[in-house]
Design a protein around this motif. Structure first.
Motif, PDB file in Angstrom:
ATOM      1  N   GLY A  13       0.819  -1.210   0.000  1.00 34.47           N
ATOM      2  CA  GLY A  13       0.000   0.000   0.000  1.00 34.47           C
ATOM      3  C   GLY A  13       0.848   1.254   0.000  1.00 34.47           C
ATOM      4  N   GLY A  14       1.941   1.231   0.770  1.00 31.66           N
ATOM      5  CA  GLY A  14       2.850   2.379   0.798  1.00 31.66           C
ATOM      6  C   GLY A  14       3.528   2.611  -0.529  1.00 31.66           C
ATOM      7  N   LEU A  15       3.953   1.529  -1.194  1.00 40.24           N
ATOM      8  CA  LEU A  15       4.577   1.666  -2.517  1.00 40.24           C
ATOM      9  C   LEU A  15       3.589   2.208  -3.545  1.00 40.24           C
ATOM     10  CD1 LEU A  15       6.708  -1.593  -2.755  1.00 40.24           C
ATOM     11  CD2 LEU A  15       7.541   0.752  -2.608  1.00 40.24           C
ATOM     12  N   ALA A  16       2.364   1.722  -3.480  1.00 37.88           N
ATOM     13  CA  ALA A  16       1.343   2.198  -4.420  1.00 37.88           C
ATOM     14  C   ALA A  16       1.039   3.682  -4.193  1.00 37.88           C
ATOM     15  CB  ALA A  16       0.080   1.361  -4.283  1.00 37.88           C
ATOM     16  N   CYS A  17       0.913   4.068  -2.932  1.00 37.46           N
ATOM     17  CA  CYS A  17       0.665   5.484  -2.625  1.00 37.46           C
ATOM     18  C   CYS A  17       1.850   6.349  -3.052  1.00 37.46           C
ATOM     19  CB  CYS A  17       0.386   5.662  -1.137  1.00 37.46           C
ATOM     20  SG  CYS A  17      -1.208   5.001  -0.622  1.00 37.46           S
ATOM     21  N   ILE A  81      -7.588   9.675  -3.473  1.00 40.85           N
ATOM     22  CA  ILE A  81      -8.470   8.508  -3.444  1.00 40.85           C
ATOM     23  C   ILE A  81      -7.687   7.256  -3.085  1.00 40.85           C
ATOM     24  CG2 ILE A  81      -9.862   6.968  -4.897  1.00 40.85           C
ATOM     25  CD1 ILE A  81     -10.781   9.520  -6.392  1.00 40.85           C
ATOM     26  N   HIS A  82      -6.503   7.123  -3.654  1.00 42.70           N
ATOM     27  CA  HIS A  82      -5.684   5.944  -3.384  1.00 42.70           C
ATOM     28  C   HIS A  82      -5.243   5.895  -1.924  1.00 42.70           C
ATOM     29  CE1 HIS A  82      -3.694   2.558  -5.281  1.00 42.70           C
ATOM     30  NE2 HIS A  82      -2.745   2.726  -4.376  1.00 42.70           N
ATOM     31  N   ILE A  83      -4.829   7.034  -1.387  1.00 42.44           N
ATOM     32  CA  ILE A  83      -4.423   7.086   0.020  1.00 42.44           C
ATOM     33  C   ILE A  83      -5.598   6.752   0.927  1.00 42.44           C
ATOM     34  CG2 ILE A  83      -3.670   8.650   1.862  1.00 42.44           C
ATOM     35  CD1 ILE A  83      -1.992  10.084  -0.358  1.00 42.44           C
ATOM     36  N   TYR A  84      -6.757   7.332   0.650  1.00 42.71           N
ATOM     37  CA  TYR A  84      -7.940   7.063   1.451  1.00 42.71           C
ATOM     38  C   TYR A  84      -8.338   5.595   1.391  1.00 42.71           C
ATOM     39  CZ  TYR A  84     -12.748   6.920   3.035  1.00 42.71           C
ATOM     40  OH  TYR A  84     -13.901   6.589   3.680  1.00 42.71           O
ATOM     41  N   THR A  86      -6.532   2.994   0.613  1.00 42.71           N
ATOM     42  CA  THR A  86      -5.544   2.135   1.260  1.00 42.71           C
ATOM     43  C   THR A  86      -5.749   2.146   2.779  1.00 42.71           C
ATOM     44  OG1 THR A  86      -3.955   2.582  -0.503  1.00 42.71           O
ATOM     45  CG2 THR A  86      -3.075   1.717   1.558  1.00 42.71           C
ATOM     46  N   GLY A  87      -6.004   3.302   3.334  1.00 35.00           N
ATOM     47  CA  GLY A  87      -6.277   3.383   4.774  1.00 35.00           C
ATOM     48  C   GLY A  87      -7.602   2.750   5.149  1.00 35.00           C
ATOM     49  N   TYR A  88      -8.603   2.896   4.295  1.00 27.80           N
ATOM     50  CA  TYR A  88      -9.918   2.349   4.562  1.00 27.80           C
ATOM     51  C   TYR A  88      -9.917   0.836   4.518  1.00 27.80           C
ATOM     52  CZ  TYR A  88     -14.952   1.640   4.195  1.00 27.80           C
ATOM     53  OH  TYR A  88     -16.235   1.231   4.414  1.00 27.80           O
ATOM     54  N   MET A  89      -9.176   0.272   3.570  1.00 23.29           N
ATOM     55  CA  MET A  89      -9.148  -1.183   3.401  1.00 23.29           C
ATOM     56  C   MET A  89      -8.162  -1.873   4.349  1.00 23.29           C
ATOM     57  SD  MET A  89     -11.402  -1.704   1.160  1.00 23.29           S
ATOM     58  CE  MET A  89     -11.203  -3.223   0.284  1.00 23.29           C
TER      59      MET A  89
END
Length: 91
Positions: A13-17, A81-84, A86-89
């Motif tokens: 998730g961190g790499l994607a963000c 959206i991606h950061i949100y 990733t945190g939501y999931m």
């Protein structure tokens, strides 16, 4: 097995963000080059797409003021959206 399966959810998730934020940073850097006093659009000719006789059709990317707004909106909102998500999931 693929590399993605070996990484933890936090790292992937961190790499994607980070990739999304990097795309926004590159977009902002390019947009900063065309802003100013009557700055000309940027053009990048990557390769010749098609050639037939005297006809040459290059594959050229053009960054003008309208496309600058679009890349900032798409990469900026997409990053948020991606950061949100990733945190939501996250478990």
């Amino acid at each position: 097995a693929s590399v993605g399966r070996r990484l933890t959810k936090s790292i992937s998730g961190g790499l994607a963000c980070a990739a999304m934020i990097a795309s926004f940073a590159v977009s902002a850097l390019l947009v900063s080059q065309i802003l100013g006093h009557e700055a000309a659009p940027l053009e990048f000719t990557l390769f010749e797409w098609m050639a037939s006789g005297t006809l040459r059709v290059p594959f050229t990317l053009r960054l003008d003021h309208l496309s600058a707004v679009m890349i900032l909106v798409i990469t900026g909102i997409g990053s948020l959206i991606h950061i949100y998500s990733t945190g939501y999931m996250h478990e």
